[in-house]
Write an enzyme that holds these catalytic residues in place. Structure first.
Site, PDB file in Angstrom:
ATOM      1  N   SER A  84       0.840  -1.196   0.000  1.00 36.28           N
ATOM      2  CA  SER A  84       0.000   0.000   0.000  1.00 36.28           C
ATOM      3  C   SER A  84       0.873   1.243   0.000  1.00 36.28           C
ATOM      4  O   SER A  84       1.917   1.258   0.658  1.00 36.28           O
ATOM      5  CB  SER A  84      -0.893   0.018   1.239  1.00 36.28           C
ATOM      6  N   GLU A  88       0.227   3.656   1.616  1.00 34.37           N
ATOM      7  CA  GLU A  88       0.205   4.099   3.017  1.00 34.37           C
ATOM      8  C   GLU A  88       1.458   3.679   3.772  1.00 34.37           C
ATOM      9  O   GLU A  88       1.784   4.250   4.812  1.00 34.37           O
ATOM     10  CB  GLU A  88      -1.027   3.538   3.741  1.00 34.37           C
ATOM     11  N   TYR A 117      -3.076  -0.078   9.905  1.00 30.57           N
ATOM     12  CA  TYR A 117      -3.164  -0.709   8.577  1.00 30.57           C
ATOM     13  C   TYR A 117      -1.819  -0.636   7.874  1.00 30.57           C
ATOM     14  O   TYR A 117      -1.300  -1.634   7.366  1.00 30.57           O
ATOM     15  CB  TYR A 117      -4.244   0.014   7.752  1.00 30.57           C
TER      16      TYR A 117
HETATM   17  P1  NAP Z   1     -11.349  -4.001  -0.652  1.00 33.69           P
HETATM   18  O1  NAP Z   1     -12.273  -3.526  -1.710  1.00 33.69           O
HETATM   19  O2  NAP Z   1     -11.520  -3.507   0.746  1.00 33.69           O
HETATM   20  O3  NAP Z   1     -11.426  -5.614  -0.632  1.00 33.69           O
HETATM   21  C1  NAP Z   1     -10.814  -6.362   0.357  1.00 33.69           C
HETATM   22  C2  NAP Z   1     -11.087  -7.814   0.108  1.00 33.69           C
HETATM   23  O4  NAP Z   1     -10.493  -8.601   1.164  1.00 33.69           O
HETATM   24  C3  NAP Z   1     -12.576  -8.181   0.097  1.00 33.69           C
HETATM   25  O5  NAP Z   1     -12.787  -9.195  -0.853  1.00 33.69           O
HETATM   26  C4  NAP Z   1     -12.778  -8.734   1.500  1.00 33.69           C
HETATM   27  O6  NAP Z   1     -13.878  -9.603   1.608  1.00 33.69           O
HETATM   28  C5  NAP Z   1     -11.490  -9.497   1.670  1.00 33.69           C
HETATM   29  N1  NAP Z   1     -11.194  -9.816   3.070  1.00 33.69           N
HETATM   30  C6  NAP Z   1     -11.192  -8.984   4.116  1.00 33.69           C
HETATM   31  N2  NAP Z   1     -10.871  -9.643   5.237  1.00 33.69           N
HETATM   32  C7  NAP Z   1     -10.673 -10.936   4.883  1.00 33.69           C
HETATM   33  C8  NAP Z   1     -10.333 -12.122   5.586  1.00 33.69           C
HETATM   34  N3  NAP Z   1     -10.150 -12.112   6.914  1.00 33.69           N
HETATM   35  N4  NAP Z   1     -10.206 -13.266   4.901  1.00 33.69           N
HETATM   36  C9  NAP Z   1     -10.414 -13.302   3.560  1.00 33.69           C
HETATM   37  N5  NAP Z   1     -10.759 -12.223   2.835  1.00 33.69           N
HETATM   38  C10 NAP Z   1     -10.886 -11.053   3.499  1.00 33.69           C
HETATM   39  O7  NAP Z   1      -9.824  -3.725  -1.047  1.00 33.69           O
HETATM   40  P2  NAP Z   1      -9.224  -3.334  -2.494  1.00 33.69           P
HETATM   41  O8  NAP Z   1      -9.364  -1.873  -2.673  1.00 33.69           O
HETATM   42  O9  NAP Z   1      -9.752  -4.261  -3.513  1.00 33.69           O
HETATM   43  O10 NAP Z   1      -7.692  -3.597  -2.253  1.00 33.69           O
HETATM   44  C11 NAP Z   1      -7.062  -4.847  -2.596  1.00 33.69           C
HETATM   45  C12 NAP Z   1      -5.734  -4.950  -1.891  1.00 33.69           C
HETATM   46  O11 NAP Z   1      -4.908  -3.851  -2.263  1.00 33.69           O
HETATM   47  C13 NAP Z   1      -5.834  -4.899  -0.371  1.00 33.69           C
HETATM   48  O12 NAP Z   1      -4.824  -5.707   0.172  1.00 33.69           O
HETATM   49  C14 NAP Z   1      -5.576  -3.460  -0.042  1.00 33.69           C
HETATM   50  O13 NAP Z   1      -5.080  -3.310   1.263  1.00 33.69           O
HETATM   51  C15 NAP Z   1      -4.536  -3.127  -1.107  1.00 33.69           C
HETATM   52  N6  NAP Z   1      -4.521  -1.724  -1.423  1.00 33.69           N
HETATM   53  C16 NAP Z   1      -5.573  -1.101  -2.003  1.00 33.69           C
HETATM   54  C17 NAP Z   1      -5.485   0.261  -2.247  1.00 33.69           C
HETATM   55  C18 NAP Z   1      -6.577   1.021  -2.871  1.00 33.69           C
HETATM   56  O14 NAP Z   1      -6.482   2.268  -2.827  1.00 33.69           O
HETATM   57  N7  NAP Z   1      -7.577   0.378  -3.461  1.00 33.69           N
HETATM   58  C19 NAP Z   1      -4.383   0.968  -1.913  1.00 33.69           C
HETATM   59  C20 NAP Z   1      -3.328   0.310  -1.364  1.00 33.69           C
HETATM   60  C21 NAP Z   1      -3.419  -1.030  -1.124  1.00 33.69           C
HETATM   61  P3  NAP Z   1     -15.385  -9.015   1.845  1.00 33.69           P
HETATM   62  O15 NAP Z   1     -15.895  -8.641   0.488  1.00 33.69           O
HETATM   63  O16 NAP Z   1     -16.080 -10.170   2.451  1.00 33.69           O
HETATM   64  O17 NAP Z   1     -15.267  -7.838   2.757  1.00 33.69           O
END
Ligand code: NAP
Length: 347
Positions: free
Chosen positions: A149, A151, A172
């Protein structure tokens, strides 16, 4: 020799198998569309929830009874449950594993720090260990992608590249900063599928509702926070490109432009002919205990090594999100006016 050649040929022709954690999330849904398009069989791990949480992938779901067409398969597992991870890796035998699952909300991580660390840091460790022990036992090679991230750079001034020191400012970010020898990618994707409590989507969702008269006010925190927002659909291509390399490495994926929340408001409200100052109010509850001021990536390495570059710029991204959320608000308005849905008690 002939049979070895045949084996090599059938291995080449075999459909590649990907395992995606976080498949129901924003990035997981775009990545799955992308991999299916490339001819992959995609297995997603989903966690149990009392409501269905598959809205972002329902449009690509095909009932498994259509066995030859159903190339996306879903399985129950959880990053907090090591045995489920190992079992599915043994059963699925993936070529590529994409770990996108996370408790990904920075502000929420201050409320549930223990859980955030367990899923984000220890969860990644559990999955890696499942992959490692599977490869040792089976002799197979599995490529592994870990979402970091932006972050993680936190208080370190921009531009942030692969060699920039981490200075995390939230539970986080600290959890994402756990290094276990795995290459990481750091990015900031957003899209019309972003969760509704993340600032970009919170703005466009409220804006659509304001435009159709379902809401008047929008409460926000720090408008001066500046971020390098890019389109999630572009970023998943970079994820895949990384796993096509022979050597694992870290990459910063970014648009190399940073914009404040206020600029996001200017562009989005301006696009619908509204003045954000007539609708936005500051609510101190949305300020974080420790802020990250400015994130702006340096994606030179991803461009040079992977040949990746973003296709969607800031204004196009904002307008894409506004268009989708305006359409959604219009559908809501029809249901509200017909008495099929509550307007939600928003001021
Ligand atoms: P998101 O929309 O919040 O999706 C998170 C996913 O993780 C969802 O499918 C969620 O399931 C699943 N999850 C959460 N807790 C879990 C657990 N205990 N076991 C299994 N699955 C679990 O995040 P995103 O924006 O797609 O981001 C994808 C990745 O990139 C993440 O690792 C995030 O930290 C990283 N990231 C994203 C951004 C951004 O700006 N988008 C920036 C930096 C890093 P549910 O649908 O059931 O909640």
């Amino acid at each position: 020799m002939a049979s070895e050649n045949n084996e090599a040929r059938s291995e080449e022709m075999r459909r590649k198998i990907a395992l995606v954690t976080g498949i129901t999330g924003q990035d997981g849904s775009y990545l799955t569309e992308f991999l299916l398009e490339k001819g992959y069989e995609v297995h997603g791990l989903i966690r149990r929830s009392s409501n269905f949480n598959t809205q972002r992938i329902n449009h690509i779901y095909i009932d498994p009874h259509n066995a030859d067409k159903a190339l996306m398969k879903l399985h129950y597992a959880d990053l907090s449950d090591a045995s489920s991870l190992r079992r599915w890796i043994d059963v699925i035998k993936p070529d590529e594993v994409y770990n996108l699952a996370a408790q990904s909300h920075v502000a929420v991580s201050f409320e549930i720090p223990d859980y955030t660390a367990d899923v984000v840091a220890t969860g990644a460790l559990r999955l890696l260990e499942a992959v490692r022990s599977h490869t040792v036992d089976s002799g197979r090679t599995v490529k592994y992608y870990q979402a970091g991230s932006s972050e993680m750079f936190g208080a370190t001034p921009p531009p942030q590249a692969e060699t920039t020191p981490f200075h995390p400012r939230s539970p986080y970010a600290a959890s994402k900063s756990l290094r276990i020898g795995t290459p990481l990618t750091t990015a900031r994707p957003t899209s019309p599928r972003r969760g509704e409590n993340f600032v970009t989507r919170k703005i466009t969702r409220a804006l659509g509702r304001i435009k159709v008269g379902l809401q008047r006010k929008l409460f926000l925190g720090n408008l001066q926070a500046s971020r390098d927002w890019g389109f999630a659909g572009d970023y998943v291509e970079a994820m895949w490109m990384m796993l096509q390399q022979d050597k694992a490495d870290d990459y910063v994926v970014a648009t190399e432009e940073s914009h404040t929340v206020e600029e996001f408001l200017e562009v989005s409200f301006g696009y619908l002919g509204l003045n954000w100052k007539d609708h936005v109010e500051i609510d101190k509850r949305y300020f974080r205990p420790s802020e990250v001021d400015n994130l702006k990536g340096d994606a030179s390495k991803a461009k040079e090594v992977l040949g990746w570059k973003p296709k969607v710029g800031f204004e196009k991204l904002v307008k894409m999100m506004v268009d989708e959320d305006l359409a959604l608000a219009k559908r809501e308005k029809v249901l509200v006016d017909a008495g099929y849905m509550d307007a939600q008690q928003q001021p």
